[in-house]
Design an enzyme around this catalytic site. Structure first.
Site, PDB file in Angstrom:
ATOM      1  N   ARG A  61       0.793  -1.293  -0.166  1.00 13.21           N
ATOM      2  CA  ARG A  61       0.031   0.069   0.138  1.00 13.21           C
ATOM      3  C   ARG A  61       1.009   1.427  -0.217  1.00 13.21           C
ATOM      4  NH1 ARG A  61      -2.777  -3.638   1.874  1.00 13.21           N
ATOM      5  NH2 ARG A  61      -1.116  -4.235   2.805  1.00 13.21           N
ATOM      6  N   THR A  62       1.882   1.309   0.875  1.00 15.87           N
ATOM      7  CA  THR A  62       2.726   2.570   1.047  1.00 15.87           C
ATOM      8  C   THR A  62       3.233   3.145  -0.269  1.00 15.87           C
ATOM      9  OG1 THR A  62       2.597   2.355   3.355  1.00 15.87           O
ATOM     10  CG2 THR A  62       4.000   3.818   2.600  1.00 15.87           C
ATOM     11  N   LYS A  90      26.442  -3.456  -0.531  1.00 16.03           N
ATOM     12  CA  LYS A  90      27.777  -3.099  -0.579  1.00 16.03           C
ATOM     13  C   LYS A  90      28.380  -2.577   0.675  1.00 16.03           C
ATOM     14  CE  LYS A  90      27.466  -3.081  -5.378  1.00 16.03           C
ATOM     15  NZ  LYS A  90      27.663  -1.884  -6.709  1.00 16.03           N
ATOM     16  N   ARG A 111      11.465   3.510   3.665  1.00 16.89           N
ATOM     17  CA  ARG A 111      10.937   2.811   4.696  1.00 16.89           C
ATOM     18  C   ARG A 111      12.315   1.972   4.922  1.00 16.89           C
ATOM     19  NH1 ARG A 111       5.661  -0.952   4.571  1.00 16.89           N
ATOM     20  NH2 ARG A 111       5.013   0.956   5.221  1.00 16.89           N
ATOM     21  N   HIS A 139       5.156   5.989  11.723  1.00 21.35           N
ATOM     22  CA  HIS A 139       4.800   5.770  10.316  1.00 21.35           C
ATOM     23  C   HIS A 139       3.785   6.846  10.111  1.00 21.35           C
ATOM     24  CE1 HIS A 139       3.311   4.419   6.590  1.00 21.35           C
ATOM     25  NE2 HIS A 139       3.162   3.117   6.953  1.00 21.35           N
TER      26      HIS A 139
HETATM   27  C1  NCD Z   1       1.860  -1.174   8.268  1.00 19.71           C
HETATM   28  C2  NCD Z   1       3.300  -0.924   8.425  1.00 19.71           C
HETATM   29  O1  NCD Z   1       4.351  -1.169   7.425  1.00 19.71           O
HETATM   30  O2  NCD Z   1       3.617  -0.625   9.349  1.00 19.71           O
HETATM   31  N1  NCD Z   1       1.450  -1.230   6.670  1.00 19.71           N
HETATM   32  C3  NCD Z   1       1.104  -0.050   6.229  1.00 19.71           C
HETATM   33  O3  NCD Z   1       2.100   0.759   5.874  1.00 19.71           O
HETATM   34  N2  NCD Z   1      -0.051  -0.007   5.634  1.00 19.71           N
HETATM   35  C4  NCD Z   1       1.153  -2.022   9.293  1.00 19.71           C
HETATM   36  C5  NCD Z   1       1.895  -3.438   9.156  1.00 19.71           C
HETATM   37  O4  NCD Z   1       2.520  -3.657   8.376  1.00 19.71           O
HETATM   38  O5  NCD Z   1       1.021  -4.311   9.867  1.00 19.71           O
END
Ligand code: NCD
Length: 385
Positions: A61-62, A90, A111, A139
């Site tokens: 999703r993100t 590396k 991320r 997040h």
């Molecule tokens: C979440 C995350 O990555 O923290 N997912 C997301 O970004 N929608 C929640 C999860 O992974 O459980």
């Protein structure tokens, strides 16, 4: 205040007014892209902006909603979805990666599995950086998406009782959401087994905002008083061992029977992905808002990137003014950016193995003085040092 040139590492980087303005802009973006099924959709004009997505951890999703958001703004996207294909394998440091990607893109989304990683990127990049999840810490763009959904579904963000259920220890989404909802005037109910309780630092932020926070372990009892139930996945990948995970798995699951005890106007959210914590039998309940919530990630991230890049806020945009190759922009425009930095003090190396300083040895240990003690400036764990 203009957000142009700023980075978003923690939601506390934005004022409450910034957040509300961003949600208003997200509504305009939603309209422009026909989010609610409007027949007409404004044509996308090219935007001279490139988004770099650096995903050192899995994402569906993100990452895709960030990419979709930049494409819908008219810009372009580059990046990687698997750290094994990057120079991290590396031994390249995040600091060097940040310096370099700043020459390739106008905004960076990262991320990473370690707490404080996005902060490191933002300190070395010369373009805005967006934290798309740094380990178990925060997040913030998921929280903006959550707020967009809650405001649409319930018409308000204040005076609510918000239940956060499941893995409150390792779940980064709730570490951003709980303080944000408290700042906006809502109370928090934490529902989890003993082993997965909300970190004290987060509870303190809720209390500092003047809101109530309670901790319980039984979802069936707690659900009756809630306006929002925010379910989370137990974060298997962050557990120290399989045994520790097995001891709590399935501890906080939502079923149609439990839903029967909830208010008519209550809404269920979940950042997704779901494993088994929400029975699929709940999906057909009109109070289940999680798929509507996920869709909102696109207009919200469009609004966020438009604000950080300072591009015109309608769908009929002009080409943004190019900075020229190699030149820095964003944070280097001091009249546009108010940098409020919490003062740090030096200290010993942080002892949190999940802190970015544990692998990036060149980073100097730095601490914030908070609540009479020290917390690491990268991972914000009081255990630092
Ligand atoms: C979440 C995350 O990555 O923290 N997912 C997301 O970004 N929608 C929640 C999860 O992974 O459980």
């Amino acid at each position: 205040m203009s957000l142009k040139g700023k980075s978003l590492i923690s939601l506390s980087d934005f004022s409450q007014q910034d957040i509300l303005d961003l949600l208003d802009l997200a509504e305009k973006m939603a309209e422009a892209i026909g989010f609610d099924g409007q027949a007409s959709r404004a044509p996308v004009e090219p935007l001279d902006c490139i988004l770099a997505t650096l995903f050192y951890e899995p994402s569906t999703r993100t990452r895709l909603s960030f990419e979709s958001a930049m494409l819908r703004l008219g810009g372009q996207v580059l990046g990687f979805a698997d750290a094994n294909t990057s120079s991290a394998t590396k031994g390249e440091t995040l600091a060097d990666t940040a310096r370099m990607i700043s020459g390739y893109a106008d905004v960076i989304v990262i991320r990473h599995p370690l707490a404080g990683s996005a902060k490191v990127i933002s300190e070395y990049a010369t373009v805005p950086v967006i934290n798309a999840g740094d380990g178990a810490r925060e997040h913030p763009t998921q929280t903006l998406t959550d707020l967009f959904c809650i405001r649409r579904e319930l018409g308000t963000l204040s005076g609510l009782k918000v239940g956060l259920a499941g893995d409150l220890k390792y779940g980064r989404t709730v570490h951003s959401l709980a303080p944000a909802m408290a700042e906006l005037g809502s109370d928090i109910v934490c529902v989890s087994p003993e082993q997965l309780r909300m970190p004290t630092e987060v509870l303190n932020k809720v209390r500092a905002a003047g809101q109530q926070v309670t901790e319980v372990s039984d979802l069936e009892t707690a659900i009756a008083e809630l306006d929002v139930l925010y379910m989370t996945r137990i974060q298997r990948e962050r557990f120290p061992s399989q045994e520790a995970y097995d001891a709590v798995k399935g501890a906080c699951n939502l079923t149609p029977q439990i839903m029967a005890r909830a208010k008519e106007g209550m809404r269920v959210l979940h950042p997704l992905p779901r494993v088994d914590e929400i029975d699929t039998g709940v999906d057909g309940d009109r109070r289940a808002a999680y798929f509507r919530q996920a869709a909102g990630g696109v207009p919200v991230r469009m609004a966020l990137m438009a604000l950080l890049l300072g591009v015109p806020c309608t769908h009929n945009k002009q080409t943004r003014q190019g900075a020229g190759f190699g030149q820095s922009y964003g944070p280097s425009e001091p009249d546009e950016v108010e940098i409020v930095t919490e003062k740090t003090v030096p200290g010993p190396r942080c002892n949190n193995a999940k802190c970015i300083t544990s692998v990036e040895g060149q980073l100097e240990p730095r601490y914030y003085e908070r609540g009479g003690g020290l917390v690491c400036a990268y991972c914000e764990m009081a255990t630092g040092g």
